[in-house]
Each structure stands twice: as C-alpha cells, then as structure tokens.
Scaffold this active site. Structure first.
Site, PDB file in Angstrom:
ATOM      1  N   ASP A  17       0.855  -1.212   0.025  1.00 37.42           N
ATOM      2  CA  ASP A  17      -0.138   0.133   0.063  1.00 37.42           C
ATOM      3  C   ASP A  17       0.791   1.267  -0.010  1.00 37.42           C
ATOM      4  OD1 ASP A  17      -1.845  -2.070   0.487  1.00 37.42           O
ATOM      5  OD2 ASP A  17      -2.675  -1.108   2.004  1.00 37.42           O
ATOM      6  N   GLU A 276       1.268  -6.505  -4.890  1.00 38.54           N
ATOM      7  CA  GLU A 276       0.979  -5.578  -5.880  1.00 38.54           C
ATOM      8  C   GLU A 276       2.294  -4.714  -6.293  1.00 38.54           C
ATOM      9  OE1 GLU A 276      -2.573  -3.555  -5.564  1.00 38.54           O
ATOM     10  OE2 GLU A 276      -2.063  -2.001  -6.585  1.00 38.54           O
TER      11      GLU A 276
END
Length: 381
Positions: A17, A276
């Site tokens: 994040d 990610e």
C-alpha cells in the site's frame, strides 16, 4: 498555478500500500510539478522503503513530498486548499479533510476525489473504473480508480524514465553486483530474486535448485520468505549470509528501497514477487516472473490470479510451463512440483515477458490517465 494533491495511506501488514502511494506521490511531484502531501499512519514501516525518513517527525519534506504522520484521532484543522485528494486502498479520509473538501465545494472549488483501489486483471474493473459515488453527508463525489492492465482501466504506475533506466542498467550490471558484494554473480547460470510471503512451496523450489544441472544464485531481500528459507537451511539466516548447497547459492540481502529493488529486478533472470507493488515492477523489468498473490478468504485471490494469467496468455504467446508454475507457486497443495522442469523453459518465459512488457508500454501510465481525468473533472467544476 501549482496544483496541490493530498494522498492518504494506511499500512496494513506489508509494504504494498505505502509502496504504491509513495511511488505515485513522487511521480506526481516530479513529472507534473504538483505540491504533494502524503499522510501515512505508520512511519516506521514506511522508513523501510524510504531510509532517510525520520520516524520521529510528524511532518517533514522528503524528495519534494511533504510527508505527515496520520493519526486516527488527529483533529488538527486542515486549512490548505487541495485540487486532488487520493484515498489509498479503502482507507477512510479523516473528518478534518472531509470538512475541508466540503468547504472548498461550498466556495465553488471542490477537489477531485479519487478512491484508489487495488490492482486487478478481472474484466469487471473496466465497468467500475471511474464510477462516481456521492458522499451521503456532504454531497461530495468520489471516483473509484482501478489500476489494471486494460487500456480502459486506471493503468499501472510507470515513471517516464523507467524503461530507459532499465536499458542503461544492462551496461553497468557488473558494477551493481560488485556493490552488493557478489562480484561473481555473473558466473552463475542464472540469477533469481525471491521476495515472497511465507510459502511452503519455497522448500520444494530450493531442493530442486540444489540438484539441478544448472547453477543458481538466489537473492533474497529481507521478507517473510526468509523464515521458510531458514528452516530449509537449518539455521537462522541474516542479512549478508551466503550458503551453498549443490548447485544452489543463497544470498540474503537487506530490505531494499525502490531504486535498489528495481535494479535487482533488472539484473535477475527470474523474479519471484508478491502482492502488488513488486508485481508491477517485475513486469516493467521485462524479465520472467512468478507472482505470489496476497491470499484472501474463500480463495478469492485465485480468481484474480486466473484473470491475470488468462489475460497475459490472450495478449502474448506464453509457454504452458509458465502457467503451470504460476498455479503451483500459489497452490496450498502438498503435491510436489518439478521446478527444474519448469525452469528448463526459462528462455521461452523471457521472450513472453519482453512481449508483455511491450504490450503494456503501448498504453499510457496511471499518473498520465489520472491527470487527464483530473483535467476533465476540474473543467466541469
């Protein structure tokens, strides 16, 4: 007039994040000359990615970004005007920012409010991308932004200089290895980076590499995967450790900042990544990858994994062994897999990875799409 952007980010339990938000903040500041304020709720974790960050400071300037510690009950009034407000990965904006945005709206200058979602290759993200939602108390409108691989989606973060820096790095690769203290890295038949969550499959991979006929240098930046590797090695491994068993040499590296990690991806022949941020960067490296997707309840993550491999396979030629290896790497089954037989096709994977990189490069990046969207929305206000 310099545009002002606020980005909010909560650190959940890993670095994806804050990694994405930090990259986006820098790109908006460096390439679009925006005045960016980044609020993060965990500066200690953030400092792993940004080593010069001073954890004890509630506010500081870092690489042209104003970094602020975001505390949940922070009641400090926000008086600055913001043109673009980005809510990272479902974190709820604090009331003080909502109030500030509502006042701007009442003054006829509402900011463009973006809800930055997680990456997905699932087809539905195209339909939901840029969908508006009205805040029930203030009437402010937020827009859902879905990063993905489709031209109609929110795109992927890619700095303007990234691909050129990757090409330049190929001519100084030996210097990179020397700086890491691995001057003989290029003597190995292949180099693999491993950045992963705990994954029992790692043990099978290591065992196969030990008995393989090709020599492998396995680079492991500090991550949760080191627990599994230490169990396999029979001792606690630390940064700087180097062990050799059969055809496999393992080197433990420190946790890397973005710049160093990009160089590692460029220098390896296969990158095993997770989550990610590292997953996206591995694709820009043009090198083969194995992706460990973040596990979710009810195996919902496997649908996302299937969506990704299906989309890649529909866009470029892929060898069946890569698809098998991707499934094996994310399997919880105790079934053994022949990693040596998978990796025997690494040259085919390399061709596919370069084709996939070119395919993605034909599209505009996330920041460019975001700024185009901002211009459209701002013109309506």
């Amino acid at each position: 007039m310099t545009l002002r952007c606020a980005i909010y980010c909560t650190v959940i339990d890993n670095f994806g994040d804050v990694g994405v938000c930090w990259r986006l903040a820098r790109q908006l500041a460096h390439e679009y000359e925006m005045d960016v304020v980044l609020w993060v709720d965990d500066l200690a974790s953030f400092s792993k990615l940004a080593p010069t960050l001073e954890v004890g400071l509630a506010q500081q300037k870092l690489d042209q970004i104003t970094v602020c510690l975001w505390q949940e009950n922070d009641l400090i009034d926000i008086r600055e005007h913001f043109d673009l407000v980005i809510e990272g990965f479902g974190c709820r904006l604090p009331d003080v920012m909502i109030n500030r945005m509502a006042k701007q709206s009442a003054d006829g200058q509402p900011p463009v409010w973006i809800n930055l979602e997680y990456l997905s290759a699932e087809a539905w993200v195209v339909d939901c991308h840029a969908m508006p939602s009205t805040h029930p108390q203030t009437g402010l409108i937020q827009y859902f932004w879905f990063p993905s691989f489709y031209a109609e989606s929110g795109g992927l973060i890619r700095e303007a200089s990234l691909l050129n820096r990757s090409l330049d790095h190929s001519s100084i690769q030996s210097d990179f290895w020397t700086e890491l203290g691995i001057g003989n890295a290029l003597n190995f038949d292949r180099r693999i980076s491993l950045f992963a969550y705990e994954n029992e499959v790692i043990t099978h991979l290591l065992s196969d590499l030990v008995s393989d006929h090709l020599s492998t240098l396995l680079l492991i930046p500090m991550s949760k995967a080191l627990t599994i590797v230490s169990e396999w090695a029979g001792r606690d491994l630390e940064v700087g450790d180097r062990i050799t068993q059969g055809a496999l040499t393992v080197v433990v590296l420190p946790f890397m900042n973005h710049t160093d990690y990009d160089q590692l991806l460029w220098a390896c022949d296969l990158n095993i990544v997770r989550g990610e941020d590292s997953f996206i960067r591995a694709q820009w490296s043009g090198k083969p990858l194995l992706w460990q997707i973040y596990p979710q309840e009810d195996d919902a993550h496997l649908l996302k994994l299937d969506a990704f491999v299906d989309y890649v396979a529909s866009s470029v030629d892929t060898h069946p062994s890569w698809l098998q290896a991707m499934n094996a790497w994310n399997s919880t089954s105790t079934q053994d897999h022949s990693w040596a037989s998978y990796l025997a096709h690494l040259s085919c994977w390399t061709i596919s990875a370069l084709d996939w990189q070119k395919h993605l490069t034909m599209q505009s990046d996330l920041a460019k799409r975001l700024m185009h969207f901002y211009d459209q929305m701002a013109a309506k206000n």
